[in-house]
Design an enzyme around this catalytic site. Structure first.
Site, PDB file in Angstrom:
ATOM      1  N   ALA A  34      40.755   3.456  55.328  1.00 57.64           N
ATOM      2  CA  ALA A  34      40.670   3.076  56.734  1.00 57.64           C
ATOM      3  C   ALA A  34      39.700   4.021  57.427  1.00 57.64           C
ATOM      4  O   ALA A  34      39.269   5.017  56.849  1.00 57.64           O
ATOM      5  CB  ALA A  34      42.032   3.181  57.400  1.00 57.64           C
TER       6      ALA A  34
ATOM      7  N   GLU B  57      45.074   7.794  60.583  1.00 58.21           N
ATOM      8  CA  GLU B  57      43.931   7.402  61.440  1.00 58.21           C
ATOM      9  C   GLU B  57      44.270   7.659  62.907  1.00 58.21           C
ATOM     10  O   GLU B  57      43.417   8.084  63.673  1.00 58.21           O
ATOM     11  CB  GLU B  57      43.548   5.932  61.229  1.00 58.21           C
ATOM     12  CG  GLU B  57      43.249   5.536  59.787  1.00 58.21           C
ATOM     13  CD  GLU B  57      42.317   6.476  59.046  1.00 58.21           C
ATOM     14  OE1 GLU B  57      41.437   7.091  59.676  1.00 58.21           O
ATOM     15  OE2 GLU B  57      42.482   6.618  57.809  1.00 58.21           O
TER      16      GLU B  57
END
Ligand code: B3K
Ligand code: ZN
Length: 869
Positions: A261, A297
């Site tokens: 990600a 993230e």
């Protein structure tokens, strides 16, 4: 190769000659020809009116300075040099890119039907000419124009400020990001999606809109990702006091993505593997993986985005720290012991392996050719261990003070690892001068410990010697500051307080010299030491434990990690011993008291199921192979197999009883239920090797109401090569062929198939399975990556077929997706660790690859290092 790629050195850092304070980007999106207009506000910083911008594979259409055409420029393969610029100016650059042809998945590309971007580390230069370096922070305004029907959602960083339609069926949206950021955090997405919306109010009262975009039809599968996002936001407020800073947080899931990600400001782009989950298609570990990556993230918003890196050599500043934060998040929400065990497994397996091979580097590398090669287990996972050691030395309170000071000093700027250590040092008053060596020294220290009990003086001495063997990148090593966590036990299981000069001393000893002795007083009997508790440093421990001491610690150590680790050390002793026996042509032996120790754990009701499952799991082939200078593939595989079958045979009644007792009727994904399934499926993994195996496995596959149990059955059938394997594989493929992500689990089983015809089946799967594509990194890693990494006997077959296959695949990926190619070549790079015959064959493949005409910088760097060995 067009040009020999050049190395960059950390010590050569210089400040940029110019900066860009604001940039207005306009994307007119078309599949094969997207026009990118970039209007940058450029400010000269140094004594030079020449601006050198990075660029890669761009078609330059126009350059203007303050509105006028400009011809004082020179273009080369990777650079645009603009001369005679005013001190302040508005620079307009128009470029053309081809997203459809972009199979490298870096820059602007198409994933399925959607446009998306990936800019870290140096992908923005594939979009426009720019100062594509992390220490240039600009405010971005982005307008995205595309066909309204095909791309109803047009997204970029920050807040949506305007939109409109044009008369040719196209529409546009303008985004503005108020936070200055480096280009690597830029993102754009255009497509048609299902959207899951939610809302979060921060502790100071900011209302944040949360949106997760997934392919049409996947709405239900995005629920867990949203829960994980909300949990992450809450956790970061509670544990680190950090709040979100925009009005919207978006996550987009795409199928074609090179890694897990990406933390682009306000608009994360995710590999769909780390977003999509439901009971029927995802396993418990998929659920936990989603929680961890969504958290990771999100946590980057502060550690990475608000404070970013001055240069890419500092990558661990954001990655090591953010991994530490995501590990803590998972541990606070789930089982701390199980998380620690799994994280330590990665260090002892993949990271130690990297340290001992041609790619060894410190967590803050000194020399880099292709930055994408340094998103490694060393920078990430060892980087996190280095942060964890500081946490151990400082304690939570001082560590959090250090974090606060770090943000006070560096918020909104690009910082260095040194800045972080200074903040920790200044906030705590603890001297980290020697500790800093962990940033610059590569390799795995070996801690050799010996003990001496003096009954008459009632003292106990631990002598600790440290030695870091030379690594490929660095010969000379110095003594490190190693936090060494120890505890002593009396024979009745009581903890003996550590005392020196009549006072209690801390469990964490500061090892700082090549050799030093720690003496403890008032020790009334010869104690049993528990050493390197919690894996307090990423080192190898050598201590001559007896079997009795280890079985004692498996029962009496006060923390679960130490109990598990004692079990691992016991297994390690007998794995090493039996590898030697096999090499000498003898049979494997596993004494009764070892089996009893594991029986004791299995039958202990006071232990958590998830923990028992970990104790009963044998170390991985990769971890074990790291214990030997020369890897004997066949002996190690045979020993691991026979230890498994011996334990299965000896413990069959207890395993079977546990397996049946833990049957669940409904599926829930709370941590207790996950732990019980984990133990039940570990039992099944053993039982598969017993007489009842085929029947049990087949029944579990057909009864399963969730993917965890389905996969456990399939994996057991695969590992034990049960008669039901074929029919289960067929049933699964018939059911899921339409869904590549779910098929990845099936591909991974084909990749790890121990049968001798595994490679033929893999080739057949590649050419004829409708869900397979070498263009998709997830598919490639599942089928082929699993074969390279986790099918030692077939990959390393002495016919050389495994190696030739690897050569073919890497050659093809070198042209289509160099990052993926470089990720897959690791399997070939450890050649000096194998016997002569395998070495010759492995080396021959590497030599063929390095001679390729169009060799990418990614592969060039790894192959040249490998061949230098
Ligand atoms: N920062 C990204 C990784 C980018 C990799 C570039 N090759 C994801 C992460 O660590 O969060
Ligand atoms: Zn990260």
């Amino acid at each position: 190769m067009a040009q020999t790629p050049q190395a960059k050195y950390r010590n050569d850092y210089t400040q940029p000659s110019h900066t860009i304070t604001d940039i207005e980007l306009t994307f007119d999106l078309h599949d094969t020809a997207t026009t990118v207009t970039a209007v940058s506000y450029v400010k000269q910083l140094a004594d030079s009116n020449t601006l050198c911008l990075h660029g890669d594979g761009l078609t330059l259409e126009a350059i203007k300075v303050d509105g006028a055409d400009w011809d004082a420029y020179e273009q080369s393969q990777d650079q645009l040099e603009i001369r005679d610029l005013p001190v302040h100016c508005e620079l307009t650059i128009i470029t053309l890119v081809n997203p459809e042809a972009n199979t490298a998945l870096e820059g602007l590309y198409k994933s399925g039907g959607a446009f998306c971007t990936q800019c870290e580390a140096e992908g923005f230069r594939r979009i426009t000419y720019y100062l594509d370096r992390p220490d240039v922070l600009a405010k971005f305004t982005t307008t995205v124009i595309a066909d309204k029907n095909a791309y109803p959602y047009l997204l970029s960083n920050g807040n949506r400020i305007e939109d409109g339609v044009t008369d040719n069926g196209r529409h546009w949206v303008k985004w503005q990001d108020p936070h200055p950021k480096p280009s690597y955090l830029f993102a754009l997405v255009a497509g048609d999606f299902d959207v899951r919306r939610d809302q979060y109010t921060t502790k100071s009262g900011r209302d944040v809109t949360l949106e997760i975009f997934v392919d049409k039809g996947n709405h239900e599968r995005s629920k867990h990702a949203m829960t994980s996002l909300i949990n992450s936001m809450k956790w970061d407020e509670e544990r680190f006091g950090l709040e979100y800073d925009l009005d919207i947080y978006m996550i987009v899931a795409v199928d074609f993505f090179n890694m897990g990600a990406m933390e682009n400001k306000g608009l994360n782009v995710f590999n769909s593997k780390y977003v999509l989950a439901d009971d029927q298609s995802a396993t418990d570990s998929d659920y936990l993986g989603i929680e961890a990556v969504i958290g990771h993230e999100y946590f980057h918003n502060w550690t990475g985005n608000r404070v970013t890196c001055r240069d890419w050599f500092q990558l661990s500043l954001k990655e090591g720290l953010t991994v530490f934060r995501d590990q803590e998040f998972s541990s606070d929400l789930g089982s701390r012991a199980v998380n620690r065990i799994n994280n330590v497994g990665v260090i002892r397996g993949a990271q130690f392996q990297q340290d001992s091979g041609p790619m060894s580097h410190p967590i803050r590398p000194d020399k880099v050719i292709e930055m994408n090669n340094f998103y490694t287990v060393t920078v990430y996972e060892k980087g996190s261990e280095v942060i964890r050691m500081m946490h151990t030395l400082l304690g939570e309170t001082n560590f959090q003070k250090g974090m606060t000071l770090y943000f006070e000093r560096h918020d909104g700027t690009a910082a260095t690892c040194e800045d972080f250590v200074c903040a920790m040092e200044d906030a705590s008053g603890i001297d980290l001068a020697q500790f800093r060596l962990w940033y610059s020294q590569s390799g795995t220290p070996i801690l050799t410990v010996s003990s001496n009990y003096d009954a008459s003086a009632q003292t106990y001495a631990l002598t600790v010697a440290q030695h870091t063997p030379a690594t490929h990148d660095q010969k000379d090593k110095q003594a490190l500051h190693i936090p060494f966590d120890v505890e002593l036990y009396a024979s009745d299981g009581r903890v003996i307080e550590l005392q020196r000069n009549g006072e209690k001393v801390d469990n964490v000893l500061n090892v700082t010299q090549d050799s030093q002795t720690f003496v403890f007083e008032n020790v009334t009997e010869c104690p049993i030491p528990s050493l390197l508790r919690e894996f307090s440093a990423p080192v190898k421990l050598v201590y001559d434990y007896s079997d009795e001491e280890l079985t004692f610690l498996m029962v009496h150590a006060t923390n679960e990690f130490a109990r598990w680790d004692a079990g691992q050390m016991l297994l390690a002793k007998y794995i090493r011993h039996n590898v030697e026996r096999v090499q000498a042509g003898k049979d494997i032996e596993l004494p009764e008291h070892i089996i009893d120790a594991f029986r004791g754990v299995l039958l202990n009701d006071s232990l958590e199921a998830a923990f028992i499952a970990e104790v009963l799991t044998l170390p991985s082939y990769n971890e074990v192979s790291g214990w030997f200078d020369t890897i004997d593939v066949d002996a190690i595989t045979q020993v691991l197999h026979e230890i498994k079958t011996t334990l299965a045979a000896e413990l069959v009644d207890e395993l079977s009883a546990t397996y049946h007792t833990l049957k669940q009727t409904t599926y829930t994904i709370d941590h207790a239920a996950i732990g019980q399934r984990s133990l039940r499926n570990v039992c099944l993994g053993y039982l598969a090797f017993t007489e009842a195996g085929n029947q049990l496995v087949e029944a579990q596959y057909h009864d399963a109401n969730n993917m965890t149990d389905t996969m456990a059955a399939m994996n057991a059938a695969n590992r034990a090569q049960l008669p039901c394997r074929e029919s289960l594989m067929k049933d699964y493929s018939d059911k899921w062929s339409h869904d590549g992500l779910v098929m990845d689990k099936w591909f991974a089983i084909q990749g790890t198939n121990p049968a001798s015809d595994a490679l033929d089946v893999i080739r057949q799967t590649m050419s004829s399975h409708p869900a397979f594509s070498l263009k998709n990194p997830n598919r490639t890693r599942s089928l082929i990556g699993a074969f390279f990494r986790a099918n030692p006997v077939n990959f390393h077959t002495t016919t050389g077929e495994g190696y030739q296959f690897a050569g073919e695949i890497i050659r093809e990926l070198n042209s289509s997706n160099p990052q993926l190619a470089a990720g897959m070549v690791d399997a070939l790079m450890q050649f000096p660790r194998y016997d002569k015959q395998r070495q010759t064959m492995l080396k021959a493949e590497l030599e063929k690859l390095v001679a390729l005409d169009n060799l990418s910088s990614d592969l060039y760097e790894k192959l040249t290092k490998a061949l230098e060995q």
